[in-house]
Scaffold this active site. Structure first.
Site, mmCIF file in Angstrom:
data_model
loop_
_atom_site.group_PDB
_atom_site.id
_atom_site.type_symbol
_atom_site.label_atom_id
_atom_site.label_comp_id
_atom_site.label_asym_id
_atom_site.label_seq_id
_atom_site.Cartn_x
_atom_site.Cartn_y
_atom_site.Cartn_z
ATOM 1 N N ASP A 44 0.862 -1.175 0.000
ATOM 2 C CA ASP A 44 0.000 0.000 0.000
ATOM 3 C C ASP A 44 0.903 1.231 0.000
ATOM 4 O O ASP A 44 2.103 1.136 0.320
ATOM 5 C CB ASP A 44 -0.901 -0.043 1.242
ATOM 6 N N ASP A 46 -0.235 5.168 0.825
ATOM 7 C CA ASP A 46 -0.495 6.174 1.859
ATOM 8 C C ASP A 46 -0.627 5.528 3.223
ATOM 9 O O ASP A 46 -1.430 4.612 3.430
ATOM 10 C CB ASP A 46 -1.776 6.937 1.517
ATOM 11 N N ASP A 223 -2.146 -0.342 6.018
ATOM 12 C CA ASP A 223 -2.339 0.346 7.290
ATOM 13 C C ASP A 223 -3.787 0.624 7.656
ATOM 14 O O ASP A 223 -4.071 1.091 8.761
ATOM 15 C CB ASP A 223 -1.612 1.699 7.250
#
Length: 285
Positions: A44, A46, A223
């Site tokens: 991922d 961001d 996240d």
């Protein structure tokens, strides 16, 4: 430390955090038992590779991290891919001059290692939501609507107190316009709507069905709640699921392992680089 140590045993492939337990520390890629040379690495962007900025367009890979990813791409036989809610075009802007395989819009579009692009199915149901979401953001100066074409995102980072207002309105619009075809993603300071048929898990499975990813051990770092589909997918494939950041209160994760933050991710990825490209000088981007 020996791999017989109980702390290390919990951090090698095959070890899984018990259901409902907090994730354990991410495996040490320099431990021979971990075998990072067999990995297919999915990342991922961001909140995982890079910290959040006020505007998504302000995010870009810095030279040292770009160098690590470039070395990993070569060391893992080009089995490194970005998996993000951003569009493919934006992912290419962020990583340039690299052009890693990538899945954008939470799996709605995917570019494989050979350059083949799968744009998936159009999300026509979103057309009915644009007017309602535009009306919402015009009534609150702190809100911003990001139109990704086949996904819509309402950002409220400038005023986190608007979270409930945004989420309630988005759910109400989806229930009225397209309850069976759209999914609402309640992310970090953003509420996103996308077609239900694709997610990060389906993107990872798509990559794993084709070379150079096929036959490798999938490893996914993410996240946010939007990454949970990816965690589930790699767990089902016997891979490693790694959550970045703190665990939100009252929320469980499907990730088996954890890293503290974005700098910890870069340091961990550099250790993977050292393991798969032994003797190489530190990359400079």
């Amino acid at each position: 430390m020996s791999t017989r140590d109980p702390e290390r045993r919990a951090a090698v492939p095959g070890a899984r955090a018990p259901g409902g337990a907090l994730p354990g520390p991410a495996p040490d890629p320099l431990d021979p038992a971990v075998e990072p040379g067999r990995w297919a690495l999915f990342l991922d962007v961001d909140g995982t590779l890079l910290g959040f900025q006020g505007r998504p367009e302000d995010v870009q890979l810095h030279a040292s991290l770009r160098g690590v990813l470039n070395a990993l791409d070569a060391g893992l036989g080009h089995a490194v891919a970005l998996v993000s809610g951003r569009t493919l075009a934006d992912l290419d802007r962020i990583q340039a001059p690299l052009k890693l395989p990538a899945a954008g819009l939470h799996g709605l579009e995917r570019r494989d290692a050979d350059g083949t692009i799968d744009h998936g199915v159009e999300g026509a149901a979103l057309d009915h939501l644009r007017a309602g979401l535009t009306d919402l953001v015009t009534r609150h100066d702190a809100l911003w609507l990001e139109d990704k074409g086949r996904a819509l995102a309402v950002h409220y980072r400038a005023d986190p107190a608007l979270h409930g207002t945004v989420l309630d309105r988005v759910h109400a619009l989806c229930a009225r316009e397209a309850p069976d075809t759209l999914a609402v993603l309640d992310g970090k300071m953003v509420c996103e709507v996308k077609p239900r048929h694709a997610d990060k898990g389906s993107a990872i499975r798509g990559f794993m069905a084709r070379p150079p990813f096929a036959g490798r051990l999938p490893v996914f770092l993410g996240d946010d709640v939007t990454d949970e589909d990816g965690f589930r997918a790699v767990n089902a494939l016997g891979g490693l699921s790694i959550r970045v950041g703190t665990q939100p209160a009252g929320k469980l994760t499907h990730a088996a392992y954890r890293l503290a933050d974005e700098p910890a991710v870069e340091a961990w990825l550099d250790r993977v680089r050292q393991a798969v490209v032994p003797g190489a000088r530190p990359p400079n981007g």
